[in-house]
Each structure stands twice: as structure tokens, then as C-alpha cells.
Motif scaffolding. Sequence first.
Motif, PDB file in Angstrom:
ATOM      1  N   GLN A   1     -36.254  34.815  64.584  1.00  0.00           N
ATOM      2  CA  GLN A   1     -34.893  35.327  64.757  1.00  0.00           C
ATOM      3  C   GLN A   1     -33.866  34.193  64.819  1.00  0.00           C
ATOM      4  OE1 GLN A   1     -35.686  37.838  68.215  1.00  0.00           O
ATOM      5  NE2 GLN A   1     -35.520  39.665  66.937  1.00  0.00           N
ATOM      6  N   VAL A   2     -34.262  33.077  65.434  1.00  0.00           N
ATOM      7  CA  VAL A   2     -33.370  31.907  65.450  1.00  0.00           C
ATOM      8  C   VAL A   2     -33.169  31.395  64.030  1.00  0.00           C
ATOM      9  CG1 VAL A   2     -33.159  29.490  66.141  1.00  0.00           C
ATOM     10  CG2 VAL A   2     -33.905  31.199  67.805  1.00  0.00           C
ATOM     11  N   ARG A   3     -34.269  31.297  63.297  1.00  0.00           N
ATOM     12  CA  ARG A   3     -34.184  30.812  61.927  1.00  0.00           C
ATOM     13  C   ARG A   3     -33.395  31.791  61.057  1.00  0.00           C
ATOM     14  NH1 ARG A   3     -32.885  29.191  58.154  1.00  0.00           N
ATOM     15  NH2 ARG A   3     -33.949  28.168  56.407  1.00  0.00           N
ATOM     16  N   ASP A   4     -33.550  33.074  61.317  1.00  0.00           N
ATOM     17  CA  ASP A   4     -32.817  34.090  60.568  1.00  0.00           C
ATOM     18  C   ASP A   4     -31.318  33.969  60.826  1.00  0.00           C
ATOM     19  OD1 ASP A   4     -32.892  36.582  58.883  1.00  0.00           O
ATOM     20  OD2 ASP A   4     -31.906  37.394  60.666  1.00  0.00           O
ATOM     21  N   GLY A   5     -30.949  33.642  62.075  1.00  0.00           N
ATOM     22  CA  GLY A   5     -29.536  33.440  62.407  1.00  0.00           C
ATOM     23  C   GLY A   5     -28.953  32.282  61.612  1.00  0.00           C
ATOM     24  N   VAL A   6     -29.740  31.216  61.476  1.00  0.00           N
ATOM     25  CA  VAL A   6     -29.306  30.067  60.684  1.00  0.00           C
ATOM     26  C   VAL A   6     -29.140  30.470  59.223  1.00  0.00           C
ATOM     27  CG1 VAL A   6     -29.986  27.798  59.799  1.00  0.00           C
ATOM     28  CG2 VAL A   6     -30.336  28.348  62.212  1.00  0.00           C
ATOM     29  N   GLN A   7     -30.122  31.216  58.698  1.00  0.00           N
ATOM     30  CA  GLN A   7     -30.052  31.629  57.303  1.00  0.00           C
ATOM     31  C   GLN A   7     -28.868  32.552  57.054  1.00  0.00           C
ATOM     32  OE1 GLN A   7     -32.054  30.390  54.871  1.00  0.00           O
ATOM     33  NE2 GLN A   7     -30.620  31.419  53.482  1.00  0.00           N
ATOM     34  N   ARG A   8     -28.612  33.434  58.016  1.00  0.00           N
ATOM     35  CA  ARG A   8     -27.456  34.332  57.871  1.00  0.00           C
ATOM     36  C   ARG A   8     -26.171  33.513  57.810  1.00  0.00           C
ATOM     37  NH1 ARG A   8     -23.948  37.717  61.034  1.00  0.00           N
ATOM     38  NH2 ARG A   8     -24.727  36.887  63.013  1.00  0.00           N
ATOM     39  N   GLY A   9     -26.090  32.466  58.639  1.00  0.00           N
ATOM     40  CA  GLY A   9     -24.919  31.603  58.627  1.00  0.00           C
ATOM     41  C   GLY A   9     -24.789  30.846  57.314  1.00  0.00           C
ATOM     42  N   ILE A  10     -25.919  30.402  56.773  1.00  0.00           N
ATOM     43  CA  ILE A  10     -25.903  29.691  55.493  1.00  0.00           C
ATOM     44  C   ILE A  10     -25.411  30.625  54.381  1.00  0.00           C
ATOM     45  CG2 ILE A  10     -27.383  28.671  53.706  1.00  0.00           C
ATOM     46  CD1 ILE A  10     -29.121  27.561  55.993  1.00  0.00           C
ATOM     47  N   ASN A  11     -25.934  31.839  54.360  1.00  0.00           N
ATOM     48  CA  ASN A  11     -25.515  32.810  53.345  1.00  0.00           C
ATOM     49  C   ASN A  11     -24.027  33.130  53.470  1.00  0.00           C
ATOM     50  OD1 ASN A  11     -28.167  32.920  52.511  1.00  0.00           O
ATOM     51  ND2 ASN A  11     -28.630  34.824  53.590  1.00  0.00           N
TER      52      ASN A  11
END
Length: 264
Positions: A54-64
Motif C-alpha cells: 500500500q505504501v508502494r502503491d501510494g508512491v505509484q499513484r503519485g508518480i502517475n
Amino acid sequence: MGVITKITVQQKRVDRYNIEIDGEYAFSTDEAVLIEFNLKKGQTITEAEITDIQVRDGVQRGINTAINFLSVRMRSEKEIRDYLKKKEIEPDSWDEIMKRLASMGYLNDEQFADAYIKTQIQTTEKGPAVILRELKEKGIEDHIAASLIEQFTEEERIEKAAALFEKQLKKYKRDSAFLQQKKAEQHVLTKGYSAVVMKKAATKAEPDAEAEMGALMHQAEKAHRRYRAFENREYRQKMKASLYRKGFDLSDIDRAIDRLLEEE
């Protein structure tokens, strides 16, 4: 701890997947994160692993989110951070997002500033001071901006300031040459050109005696309508005072008054 029992693509977001654990929905994640953690049906997963995902997903969402923002034009690092805040991306993930964007070649404040300056020179009337102020607002360091603004040569500055000056003279053609000059000078300064550049630009403007007389007669006719009821001496005093305040020459004012009186 649990077992992943189902992984399905979301209906409205084909780049996101819903994850079910032990037959119940647990969380959703980006396709890139799914691949990175190699998530698959039948896999045993712990609470700690779910937290990491979920932490990594938050980062990916921010990147997108940032890449979508960058798709319109280049952005400064500050602009990206401000946008992440606006989109309510978790602040703890910002540094990692910025790091990954930089590694992908999306972030470079020096390249951004260089492109921004070139665009402003080519498409706007802005002078160096205004461009530098805008770069500062976008988080560009002073030494970077100061170095890159030198590409805006003095010759280009004078040329653009002169065009702006002439444009303002035409805008205020009903005013005296004196007022036209002052208003045009002030406008050029507010656009971010230095006093030195402004003076050089102003010298390029040719005085137009015919236009000056036309402006004087326009203002004199307006004043005449106000003061025509006064007796001759007071009429002349009021006319002269009114027109002199507007920047016209006294000898020209006398000629304008005489012309108006002859037409009565």
C-alpha cells in the motif's frame, strides 16, 4: 496472514486491480505494483507485506498523477510538489516520488527554467525582471535563473521594449505627447524592463507633430464645451490650465484656443 483468493481488473481503471484475501476484498493496487510484488492467486501474504504494498502503491499513484500533470508541459520541482499536495498525495511519499521522476528524466529545474525563459521571450511581452520573479515563484534557485536569463540579450530587450513602447503610445494617442511618454514608460517598466532599457527603447519613438496637434484639439474641444460660457479672459485661463495639466505646450495651447474661437 491470509491467502490471495482473487485478483480482478477494475471496471473503470484497467491499470488497477482489486485484491481479495480469503474470499473478501482487501485492497486495490496499481498494475506496476502488482508486477513488482509478483502478486498472484494462491499466494500467502502477511499484514506487513500488505502495508508495504500500500505504501508502494501510494508512491505509484503519485508518480502517475505527476506524469499526467507533466504531460501538458515541463514543470518545476516545486510545481510538482504543489500539485501532489493539491491531489492529496501522502506527503511522506513525495521525496520518493520526486526521486523516481528524476530518475525517469521528468525533472530538471535547469532545463525547465531554460525552456520557460525561451517561451516567455518568444511568446510574451515580459521583460527580464518579471520572468525572474515568475521563476522564483516556481521554486527555481536564484543562481540558475540569473545565469539563464542572460540568453535574453540586451538587443532583444531593447527591441521588445521599443515595440511595447510604441504600442502604448498608440493606445494613448488622445493624450499629449508628454503624457503618452510617461504612460508608455511606466507600462514598459511594469513589464519587467530596466530603466536603462526603457530609455533606449523610448529614443526609438519618432515624435509625431501632427498627432500631437490632433490630440490637443481633441482635448481642447472637450474643455471648450465646459468653459465656453465664461467671459474671454477667464475662459482662456481655465482652458490653458486644463490643457497644460494634460502636458501640452503653452504655445500650442494658444493656437488651439484661437482656432476654436475662430470657429465660433
